[in-house]
Design a protein around this motif. Structure first.
Motif, PDB file in Angstrom:
ATOM      1  N   VAL A 106      -1.013  -5.477   1.356  1.00  0.00           N
ATOM      2  CA  VAL A 106      -1.115  -3.737   1.582  1.00  0.00           C
ATOM      3  C   VAL A 106      -0.826  -3.885   2.506  1.00  0.00           C
ATOM      4  O   VAL A 106      -0.952  -5.227   3.581  1.00  0.00           O
ATOM      5  CB  VAL A 106      -2.298  -3.832   0.656  1.00  0.00           C
ATOM      6  N   ASN A 107       0.063  -2.716   2.807  1.00  0.00           N
ATOM      7  CA  ASN A 107       0.427  -2.486   4.586  1.00  0.00           C
ATOM      8  C   ASN A 107      -0.938  -2.250   5.531  1.00  0.00           C
ATOM      9  O   ASN A 107      -1.997  -2.134   4.766  1.00  0.00           O
ATOM     10  CB  ASN A 107       0.976  -1.021   4.538  1.00  0.00           C
ATOM     11  N   GLY A 108      -0.824  -3.169   6.372  1.00  0.00           N
ATOM     12  CA  GLY A 108      -2.119  -3.180   7.171  1.00  0.00           C
ATOM     13  C   GLY A 108      -2.498  -4.862   7.750  1.00  0.00           C
ATOM     14  O   GLY A 108      -3.159  -4.871   8.325  1.00  0.00           O
ATOM     15  N   SER A 109      -2.158  -5.282   6.595  1.00  0.00           N
ATOM     16  CA  SER A 109      -2.709  -6.652   6.679  1.00  0.00           C
ATOM     17  C   SER A 109      -2.055  -7.815   7.367  1.00  0.00           C
ATOM     18  O   SER A 109      -2.753  -8.725   7.379  1.00  0.00           O
ATOM     19  CB  SER A 109      -2.313  -7.451   4.517  1.00  0.00           C
ATOM     20  N   GLY A 110      -0.710  -6.610   8.024  1.00  0.00           N
ATOM     21  CA  GLY A 110      -0.350  -8.235   9.655  1.00  0.00           C
ATOM     22  C   GLY A 110      -0.429  -9.057   8.327  1.00  0.00           C
ATOM     23  O   GLY A 110       0.441 -10.317   9.439  1.00  0.00           O
ATOM     24  N   ARG A 111       0.285  -9.756   7.054  1.00  0.00           N
ATOM     25  CA  ARG A 111       1.174 -10.147   6.708  1.00  0.00           C
ATOM     26  C   ARG A 111       2.734 -10.033   6.803  1.00  0.00           C
ATOM     27  O   ARG A 111       3.216  -8.931   6.540  1.00  0.00           O
ATOM     28  CB  ARG A 111       0.775 -10.655   5.227  1.00  0.00           C
TER      29      ARG A 111
END
Length: 66
Positions: free
Chosen positions: A20-25
């Protein structure tokens, strides 16, 4: 939640993961409505890493094919 692990809704049995957005992946990620019981992700999911190449959405906890 950094992402969603799931078994393909088409019935092929393949396991996958959507960050998900913001996961840093690195790579693509999805917007999540923060609902834990009946999540919604956007945009659509086109899982080209699966043999079936399923394409659709997760809306209010239900997988909906294109």
């Amino acid at each position: 939640m950094a992402g969603l692990s799931f078994i393909c809704p088409c019935g092929c049995g393949e396991e996958s993961y959507l960050p998900v957005n913001g996961s840093g992946r690195p790579g693509p990620s999805w917007d999540w409505d923060r609902e834990l019981e009946y999540p919604t992700l956007s945009p659509s999911i086109h899982n080209t890493g699966m043999p079936c190449q399923w394409h659709g959405w997760l809306r209010r906890g239900e997988w909906v094919a294109c």
